[in-house]
Structure formats: structure tokens, C-alpha cells
Write a protein that holds these residues in place. Structure first.
Motif, mmCIF file in Angstrom:
data_model
loop_
_atom_site.group_PDB
_atom_site.id
_atom_site.type_symbol
_atom_site.label_atom_id
_atom_site.label_comp_id
_atom_site.label_asym_id
_atom_site.label_seq_id
_atom_site.Cartn_x
_atom_site.Cartn_y
_atom_site.Cartn_z
ATOM 1 N N ARG A 107 12.791 -25.867 -30.946
ATOM 2 C CA ARG A 107 11.447 -25.493 -31.405
ATOM 3 C C ARG A 107 10.543 -25.060 -30.256
ATOM 4 N N LEU A 108 10.555 -25.805 -29.171
ATOM 5 C CA LEU A 108 9.694 -25.516 -28.030
ATOM 6 C C LEU A 108 10.476 -25.719 -26.744
ATOM 7 N N VAL A 109 10.022 -25.061 -25.691
ATOM 8 C CA VAL A 109 10.568 -25.314 -24.362
ATOM 9 C C VAL A 109 9.387 -25.624 -23.453
ATOM 10 N N VAL A 110 9.486 -26.750 -22.753
ATOM 11 C CA VAL A 110 8.445 -27.158 -21.807
ATOM 12 C C VAL A 110 8.943 -26.813 -20.410
ATOM 13 N N ILE A 111 8.112 -26.075 -19.662
ATOM 14 C CA ILE A 111 8.437 -25.722 -18.286
ATOM 15 C C ILE A 111 7.218 -26.001 -17.420
ATOM 16 N N SER A 112 7.424 -26.045 -16.126
ATOM 17 C CA SER A 112 6.314 -26.293 -15.208
ATOM 18 C C SER A 112 5.348 -25.106 -15.212
ATOM 19 N N ALA A 113 4.121 -25.379 -14.810
ATOM 20 C CA ALA A 113 3.125 -24.314 -14.704
ATOM 21 C C ALA A 113 3.553 -23.274 -13.673
ATOM 22 N N ASP A 114 4.190 -23.728 -12.593
ATOM 23 C CA ASP A 114 4.672 -22.786 -11.574
ATOM 24 C C ASP A 114 5.734 -21.853 -12.140
ATOM 25 N N GLU A 115 6.664 -22.408 -12.932
ATOM 26 C CA GLU A 115 7.708 -21.576 -13.530
ATOM 27 C C GLU A 115 7.105 -20.595 -14.533
ATOM 28 N N TYR A 116 6.133 -21.053 -15.308
ATOM 29 C CA TYR A 116 5.459 -20.168 -16.260
ATOM 30 C C TYR A 116 4.782 -19.013 -15.516
ATOM 31 N N ALA A 117 4.084 -19.333 -14.427
ATOM 32 C CA ALA A 117 3.411 -18.289 -13.640
ATOM 33 C C ALA A 117 4.431 -17.298 -13.082
ATOM 34 N N ARG A 118 5.592 -17.809 -12.613
ATOM 35 C CA ARG A 118 6.639 -16.926 -12.094
ATOM 36 C C ARG A 118 7.136 -15.980 -13.184
ATOM 37 N N LEU A 119 7.351 -16.517 -14.377
ATOM 38 C CA LEU A 119 7.813 -15.675 -15.482
ATOM 39 C C LEU A 119 6.757 -14.644 -15.881
ATOM 40 N N LYS A 120 5.498 -15.033 -15.884
ATOM 41 C CA LYS A 120 4.428 -14.089 -16.224
ATOM 42 C C LYS A 120 4.355 -12.950 -15.213
ATOM 43 N N ARG A 121 4.589 -13.254 -13.953
ATOM 44 C CA ARG A 121 4.574 -12.196 -12.930
ATOM 45 C C ARG A 121 5.683 -11.188 -13.178
ATOM 46 N N ARG A 122 6.748 -11.623 -13.827
ATOM 47 C CA ARG A 122 7.873 -10.726 -14.090
ATOM 48 C C ARG A 122 7.659 -9.860 -15.330
ATOM 49 N N ASP A 123 6.592 -10.142 -16.094
ATOM 50 C CA ASP A 123 6.305 -9.309 -17.275
ATOM 51 C C ASP A 123 6.221 -7.850 -16.840
ATOM 52 N N ARG A 124 6.738 -7.008 -17.670
ATOM 53 C CA ARG A 124 6.693 -5.583 -17.350
ATOM 54 C C ARG A 124 6.142 -4.813 -18.548
ATOM 55 N N ARG A 125 5.397 -3.789 -18.248
ATOM 56 C CA ARG A 125 4.867 -2.918 -19.287
ATOM 57 C C ARG A 125 5.873 -1.809 -19.521
ATOM 58 N N VAL A 126 6.183 -1.557 -20.766
ATOM 59 C CA VAL A 126 7.125 -0.493 -21.102
ATOM 60 C C VAL A 126 6.350 0.806 -21.232
ATOM 61 N N VAL A 127 6.856 1.841 -20.570
ATOM 62 C CA VAL A 127 6.200 3.151 -20.582
ATOM 63 C C VAL A 127 7.246 4.185 -20.993
ATOM 64 N N ALA A 128 6.890 5.009 -21.934
ATOM 65 C CA ALA A 128 7.796 6.082 -22.359
ATOM 66 C C ALA A 128 7.843 7.156 -21.277
ATOM 67 N N LEU A 129 8.997 7.750 -21.107
ATOM 68 C CA LEU A 129 9.172 8.779 -20.092
ATOM 69 C C LEU A 129 8.136 9.894 -20.240
ATOM 70 N N GLU A 130 7.795 10.217 -21.468
ATOM 71 C CA GLU A 130 6.832 11.293 -21.719
ATOM 72 C C GLU A 130 5.438 10.980 -21.166
ATOM 73 N N GLU A 131 5.167 9.714 -20.894
ATOM 74 C CA GLU A 131 3.844 9.320 -20.381
ATOM 75 C C GLU A 131 3.702 9.576 -18.880
ATOM 76 N N PHE A 132 4.818 9.810 -18.183
ATOM 77 C CA PHE A 132 4.765 10.063 -16.750
ATOM 78 C C PHE A 132 4.438 11.526 -16.480
ATOM 79 N N THR A 133 3.687 11.754 -15.427
ATOM 80 C CA THR A 133 3.438 13.123 -14.988
ATOM 81 C C THR A 133 4.669 13.604 -14.212
ATOM 82 N N GLU A 134 4.770 14.910 -14.006
ATOM 83 C CA GLU A 134 5.887 15.454 -13.223
ATOM 84 C C GLU A 134 5.868 14.896 -11.806
ATOM 85 N N GLU A 135 4.681 14.723 -11.270
ATOM 86 C CA GLU A 135 4.549 14.170 -9.917
ATOM 87 C C GLU A 135 5.091 12.737 -9.863
#
Length: 92
Positions: free
Chosen positions: A38-66
Motif C-alpha cells: 500500500r505504501l512505501v516509507v523512505i527517508s527524506a534524503d532518499e525522497y529528495a534524491r528521487l525528486k532530483r531525478r524527475d525528468r520533464r518529457v519533451v516531444a522532439l517537435e518542441e526542440f528548435t533546430e539549434e
């Protein structure tokens, strides 16, 4: 979840909150209800580490040629070879 992660029932977690919360500082603690995870308990440090790894997904069409050209020329700086392990079994 790894095979060796600790699992306890909700009732056991409530009864032994202090020691189990301390245990969760060093390893994930899965709390179950009616035999289901149901739940997983982790340390605040581990949670912060995982949050830093979050990535935003961007479609290729959103990038400029540059930006595409800059990405194509990009190289991983020396000292980051360990990152190759994260892609070892990756498949599109």
C-alpha cells in the motif's frame, strides 16, 4: 521493489512506529494492507534524491533546430562513465 526490502502490515507499523520509522532511514519499508503493498516509507534524503531525478518529457517537435544540433554534438564529461550502467538494458 527489491526482494529484500522490509514489509510490514499497517497494524505492525502503527504498533512499532518508532523503530520501523528509524529502519526506513536506511532502507525502504513497504506497508501492506490486507496482504497488498500500500505504501512505501523512505527517508527524506532518499525522497529528495528521487525528486532530483524527475525528468520533464519533451516531444522532439518542441526542440528548435539549434537545440537539436547542440544535442547531437553533446558529449558526456569525463568522470561520468557510471551513468552508462543506467542505460545498459535500455530499449526504445
Amino acid at each position: 521493489m527489491r526482494e529484500h526490502d522490509m514489509k510490514v502490515s499497517t497494524a505492525e507499523f502503527i504498533r512499532n512506529f518508532g523503530p520501523l520509522a528509524d529502519k526506513a532511514l536506511s532502507e525502504p519499508l513497504t506497508i501492506t494492507k490486507n496482504g497488498r503493498d500500500r505504501l512505501v516509507v523512505i527517508s527524506a534524503d532518499e525522497y529528495a534524491r528521487l525528486k532530483r531525478r524527475d525528468r520533464r518529457v519533451v516531444a522532439l517537435e518542441e526542440f528548435t533546430e539549434e537545440e537539436v544540433a547542440l544535442i547531437a554534438k553533446a558529449e558526456v564529461p569525463p568522470g561520468h562513465e557510471a551513468l552508462d550502467a543506467e542505460l545498459k538494458d535500455w530499449r526504445p
